[in-house]
Design a protein around this motif. Structure first.
Motif, PDB file in Angstrom:
ATOM      1  N   GLU A  43     -38.339 136.904  20.140  1.00 47.51           N
ATOM      2  CA  GLU A  43     -37.181 137.789  20.006  1.00 47.51           C
ATOM      3  C   GLU A  43     -36.063 137.293  20.909  1.00 47.51           C
ATOM      4  O   GLU A  43     -36.281 136.483  21.808  1.00 47.51           O
ATOM      5  CB  GLU A  43     -37.548 139.240  20.309  1.00 47.51           C
TER       6      GLU A  43
ATOM      7  N   GLN B 269     -39.461 152.436  26.144  1.00 49.15           N
ATOM      8  CA  GLN B 269     -39.352 153.818  26.601  1.00 49.15           C
ATOM      9  C   GLN B 269     -39.283 153.894  28.122  1.00 49.15           C
ATOM     10  O   GLN B 269     -40.122 153.312  28.815  1.00 49.15           O
ATOM     11  CB  GLN B 269     -40.587 154.593  26.106  1.00 49.15           C
TER      12      GLN B 269
ATOM     13  N   GLN C 204     -35.436 149.360  28.953  1.00 47.02           N
ATOM     14  CA  GLN C 204     -34.723 150.179  27.968  1.00 47.02           C
ATOM     15  C   GLN C 204     -34.494 149.439  26.656  1.00 47.02           C
ATOM     16  O   GLN C 204     -33.845 148.393  26.613  1.00 47.02           O
ATOM     17  CB  GLN C 204     -33.370 150.584  28.559  1.00 47.02           C
TER      18      GLN C 204
ATOM     19  N   ASN D 113     -41.986 151.304  23.034  1.00 44.11           N
ATOM     20  CA  ASN D 113     -40.896 150.546  22.411  1.00 44.11           C
ATOM     21  C   ASN D 113     -39.640 150.635  23.267  1.00 44.11           C
ATOM     22  O   ASN D 113     -38.582 151.049  22.810  1.00 44.11           O
ATOM     23  CB  ASN D 113     -40.637 151.073  21.003  1.00 44.11           C
TER      24      ASN D 113
ATOM     25  N   ARG E  56     -37.285 145.913  14.243  1.00 41.05           N
ATOM     26  CA  ARG E  56     -38.161 146.779  15.042  1.00 41.05           C
ATOM     27  C   ARG E  56     -37.572 148.178  15.195  1.00 41.05           C
ATOM     28  O   ARG E  56     -38.289 149.172  15.153  1.00 41.05           O
ATOM     29  CB  ARG E  56     -38.378 146.182  16.427  1.00 41.05           C
TER      30      ARG E  56
ATOM     31  N   ARG F  22     -34.795 162.166  17.421  1.00 41.38           N
ATOM     32  CA  ARG F  22     -36.163 162.653  17.630  1.00 41.38           C
ATOM     33  C   ARG F  22     -36.198 164.138  17.961  1.00 41.38           C
ATOM     34  O   ARG F  22     -37.212 164.806  17.737  1.00 41.38           O
ATOM     35  CB  ARG F  22     -36.849 161.845  18.742  1.00 41.38           C
TER      36      ARG F  22
ATOM     37  N   LYS G 113     -45.881 139.872  27.944  1.00 45.22           N
ATOM     38  CA  LYS G 113     -45.320 140.690  26.862  1.00 45.22           C
ATOM     39  C   LYS G 113     -45.297 139.880  25.564  1.00 45.22           C
ATOM     40  O   LYS G 113     -44.733 138.791  25.531  1.00 45.22           O
ATOM     41  CB  LYS G 113     -43.898 141.132  27.216  1.00 45.22           C
TER      42      LYS G 113
ATOM     43  N   PRO H 168     -32.741 139.915  25.970  1.00 46.11           N
ATOM     44  CA  PRO H 168     -32.069 141.219  25.993  1.00 46.11           C
ATOM     45  C   PRO H 168     -30.563 141.078  26.263  1.00 46.11           C
ATOM     46  O   PRO H 168     -30.148 140.327  27.141  1.00 46.11           O
ATOM     47  CB  PRO H 168     -32.750 141.945  27.147  1.00 46.11           C
TER      48      PRO H 168
ATOM     49  N   ASP I 136     -44.608 152.192  18.478  1.00 46.21           N
ATOM     50  CA  ASP I 136     -43.793 153.332  18.067  1.00 46.21           C
ATOM     51  C   ASP I 136     -44.590 154.628  18.152  1.00 46.21           C
ATOM     52  O   ASP I 136     -45.815 154.640  17.988  1.00 46.21           O
ATOM     53  CB  ASP I 136     -43.310 153.128  16.623  1.00 46.21           C
ATOM     54  N   ALA I 137     -43.858 155.710  18.383  1.00 43.75           N
ATOM     55  CA  ALA I 137     -44.484 157.026  18.479  1.00 43.75           C
ATOM     56  C   ALA I 137     -44.426 157.721  17.131  1.00 43.75           C
ATOM     57  O   ALA I 137     -43.489 157.530  16.356  1.00 43.75           O
ATOM     58  CB  ALA I 137     -43.760 157.855  19.528  1.00 43.75           C
TER      59      ALA I 137
ATOM     60  N   GLN J  76     -36.419 147.638  24.930  1.00 40.62           N
ATOM     61  CA  GLN J  76     -37.171 146.393  24.716  1.00 40.62           C
ATOM     62  C   GLN J  76     -38.555 146.704  24.168  1.00 40.62           C
ATOM     63  O   GLN J  76     -39.289 147.520  24.732  1.00 40.62           O
ATOM     64  CB  GLN J  76     -37.307 145.618  26.032  1.00 40.62           C
ATOM     65  N   ASN J  77     -38.903 146.028  23.076  1.00 43.66           N
ATOM     66  CA  ASN J  77     -40.226 146.283  22.502  1.00 43.66           C
ATOM     67  C   ASN J  77     -41.314 145.890  23.487  1.00 43.66           C
ATOM     68  O   ASN J  77     -41.175 144.946  24.251  1.00 43.66           O
ATOM     69  CB  ASN J  77     -40.385 145.487  21.214  1.00 43.66           C
TER      70      ASN J  77
ATOM     71  N   GLU K 251     -29.695 154.588  22.732  1.00 41.12           N
ATOM     72  CA  GLU K 251     -30.778 155.427  23.245  1.00 41.12           C
ATOM     73  C   GLU K 251     -30.451 156.914  23.011  1.00 41.12           C
ATOM     74  O   GLU K 251     -31.324 157.698  22.647  1.00 41.12           O
ATOM     75  CB  GLU K 251     -30.991 155.138  24.732  1.00 41.12           C
TER      76      GLU K 251
ATOM     77  N   PRO L  96     -42.552 161.205  22.911  1.00 37.69           N
ATOM     78  CA  PRO L  96     -42.024 160.665  24.176  1.00 37.69           C
ATOM     79  C   PRO L  96     -41.144 161.655  24.929  1.00 37.69           C
ATOM     80  O   PRO L  96     -40.992 161.531  26.152  1.00 37.69           O
ATOM     81  CB  PRO L  96     -41.222 159.434  23.731  1.00 37.69           C
TER      82      PRO L  96
ATOM     83  N   GLN M 279     -39.123 151.640  13.960  1.00 41.80           N
ATOM     84  CA  GLN M 279     -39.311 152.750  14.899  1.00 41.80           C
ATOM     85  C   GLN M 279     -38.771 154.062  14.323  1.00 41.80           C
ATOM     86  O   GLN M 279     -39.435 155.100  14.370  1.00 41.80           O
ATOM     87  CB  GLN M 279     -38.578 152.389  16.198  1.00 41.80           C
TER      88      GLN M 279
ATOM     89  N   ARG N 226     -43.628 130.907  29.880  1.00 42.77           N
ATOM     90  CA  ARG N 226     -43.800 131.275  28.472  1.00 42.77           C
ATOM     91  C   ARG N 226     -45.170 130.841  28.009  1.00 42.77           C
ATOM     92  O   ARG N 226     -45.530 129.672  28.155  1.00 42.77           O
ATOM     93  CB  ARG N 226     -42.712 130.605  27.630  1.00 42.77           C
TER      94      ARG N 226
ATOM     95  N   VAL O 289     -40.885 155.128  11.141  1.00 43.91           N
ATOM     96  CA  VAL O 289     -42.192 155.689  11.500  1.00 43.91           C
ATOM     97  C   VAL O 289     -42.032 157.154  11.896  1.00 43.91           C
ATOM     98  O   VAL O 289     -42.798 158.025  11.465  1.00 43.91           O
ATOM     99  CB  VAL O 289     -42.816 154.869  12.655  1.00 43.91           C
ATOM    100  N   TRP O 290     -41.018 157.409  12.698  1.00 43.16           N
ATOM    101  CA  TRP O 290     -40.804 158.797  13.156  1.00 43.16           C
ATOM    102  C   TRP O 290     -40.459 159.709  11.980  1.00 43.16           C
ATOM    103  O   TRP O 290     -40.980 160.817  11.864  1.00 43.16           O
ATOM    104  CB  TRP O 290     -39.691 158.826  14.214  1.00 43.16           C
TER     105      TRP O 290
END
Lengths: 234, 276
Positions: free
Chosen positions: A134, B133, B175, B131, A86, A164, B219, A137, B234-235, B177-178, A157, B243, A90, B79, A93-94
């Motif tokens: 997935e 954000q 933060q 994603n 993912r 970006r 989610k 975290p 995604d942006a 996490q999709n 991050e 973003p 991401q 779940r 794509v950018w």
């Protein structure tokens, strides 16, 4: 039962029992009535439970829960690699949307589209096996015997914000550096799955990832060198 | 049971030899298995088959019980599954509302949303990045609602009441996490409000267990609780949605020309399977 039927010395029966072998006092005739009842009930129970268990196993094959278990190499790899993919998507794509270099746009589209396809396969299998799609975290790579809070190669991050914010050739270099490190970081997981996955499709997918990402890493190393930039340390 | 049998009365036995009576039946049974013991008595045999049958029955019961218990224990009740497509409906305090997806407005248009924060309805053609954000500034409703259509969970918080450790707790859930995004929402009637398409839950405490229940239930839920399963978070960047520089927050009051929630004046994007 076998033991009693093979040992049948010719001794005259004292008490007749129509169910007995009638020659040597087998276990049946030697058992008191209540034990016969218990045994009969036990046999019935065994048959019922065996039937129930068979039904449960069959049901398990068709309903939501079948496939490799949670924590297995297959499930762990697919969950972790989904998160890993993912982030690559991401960034790709950018880059595809914002680069002005056709070679970089092509590379970014290639990575984006192939990893999106692979992500769909991984998510589909996990859904079929009723596993979370997935990793939890901050808890990755437990299936490789070394749980870590963050997978190798993942951009932070701060990395992503810097990427970006960049434009032009700086954007391209940042993309190549982050994606090259991302590819290299994921390699150990792909190799572990290629070697240890139990489901052939998972083994095949991880093997193909090793091949394609190794080749892409070579390309990105060359593209970085052409731009006078060095790879990031792992 | 087994001991009761072996010390029991031998009157039902037959063909046994008297000298064996009263001896240890286990020894008798053991002798029987040797070649020299073929003629050994059988009237005091340990009922191995009976014992075996009971053991097998107990093992089966135990095994099946463990199988069922183990299976139910390892799956979180929040779940989603084929049996429980939307576990969030059991969360106390959840509010749901049915909305039609795929109706788009332009970046200049506004929608007169029926909820605050909104959790469904017409929305901008460009989705907000979802994603993982964490937005430091409030973001335009129309973009955030599009992300909900893609399956994102949006944590909105009142910046005057949520800060410090509480804000850190929420940030950790988002933060990186999709399908997660978070933004301050000035004027919120509760400290924290969670949105998923058609679902909302307002709580006062960042440690409220219902927050994780909401996220786990919704989610990535593949059961159609939001319109576009598998859509991107995604942006694309400047000119689309950036973003780092998102469109400005647009709280009520809504202008007179804001588009209504009955979808009049919006463009359906579903027919062409387009930008959704």
């Amino acid at each position: 039962m076998t033991a009693s039927s093979v040992s049948s010395p010719p001794e005259p029966p004292v008490v007749d029992d129509e169910f007995d072998e009638g020659d040597g006092g087998g276990w049946w005739s030697n058992s008191p009535g209540w034990a016969k009842g218990v045994l009969a009930a036990g046999v019935v129970l065994i048959l019922l439970l065996a039937g129930g268990l068979a039904g449960a196993v069959i049901g398990q094959r068709t309903a939501p829960t079948y496939g490799p278990a949670a924590g297995s190499i297959d499930v762990g790899f697919l969950q972790d690699m989904s998160v890993h993919h993912r982030q690559a998507i991401q960034m790709a794509v950018w880059e595809r949307s914002n680069t002005t270099d056709p070679a970089l746009r092509q590379l970014a589209f290639d990575i984006e589209s192939s990893q999106t396809q692979q992500l769909g396969m991984m998510q589909g299998w996990l859904q079929l096996w009723a596993q979370p799609t997935e990793s939890a975290p901050g808890n990755y790579m437990g299936w490789m015997g070394m749980p870590v809070p963050s997978m190798p190669g993942m951009a932070s991050e701060a990395d992503l914000q810097r990427f970006r914010a960049a434009t032009g050739s700086q954007l391209d270099v940042a993309f190549l550096q982050l994606m090259l490190r991302h590819h290299r970081g994921g390699l150990s997981m792909m190799q572990a799955a290629a070697a240890g996955a139990s489901v052939p499709a998972v083994q095949a997918l991880s093997s193909s990832m090793v091949a394609s990402q190794t080749a892409e890493a070579t390309t990105m190393t060359q593209l970085l060198a052409q731009r006078g930039a060095a790879p990031l340390p792992m | 049971m087994a001991s009761g049998r072996s010390t029991g009365t031998p009157q039902r036995g037959k063909g046994g030899r008297p000298p064996q009576r009263g001896k240890n039946p286990v020894a008798g049974a053991r002798r029987r298995t040797s070649s020299a013991g073929r003629a050994a008595p059988k009237n005091r045999q340990v009922p191995w088959l009976l014992i075996g049958a009971i053991v097998v029955v107990l093992a089966l019961i135990g095994g099946i019980g463990f199988f069922l218990f183990d299976r139910s224990a390892q799956i979180s009740p929040w779940r989603p599954s084929s049996d429980n497509k939307d576990p969030s409906l059991a969360i106390p305090g959840i509010v749901t509302q049915s909305y039609q997806g795929q109706h788009h407005v332009t970046p200049q248009q506004r929608v007169a949303y029926d909820r605050l924060p909104p959790f469904g309805g017409p929305h901008d053609g460009y989705w907000a990045a979802c994603n993982g954000q964490v937005y430091s500034q409030p973001v335009r409703n129309e973009n955030m609602v599009h992300s909900l259509e893609h399956g994102a969970v949006w944590i909105a918080y009142d910046p005057t009441r949520v800060s410090g450790a509480a804000l850190d707790t929420l940030t950790a859930k988002v933060q990186g996490q999709n399908q997660m995004m978070m933004s301050p929402y000035p004027g919120l009637d509760q400290p924290i409000s969670l949105q998923s398409w058609g679902h909302q839950l307002k709580v006062t405490d960042a440690n409220d267990p219902r927050i994780d229940q909401f996220i786990t239930s919704l989610k990535g839920n593949p059961n159609g609780v939001y319109p576009e399963v598998g859509a991107s978070c995604d942006a694309l960047g400047p000119g689309y949605f950036d973003p780092a520089n998102p469109p400005a927050f647009d709280p009520p009051p809504y202008p007179r020309n804001a588009l209504p929630m009955n979808y009049q004046g919006t463009s359906g994007a579903g027919g062409m399977g387009g930008t959704g």
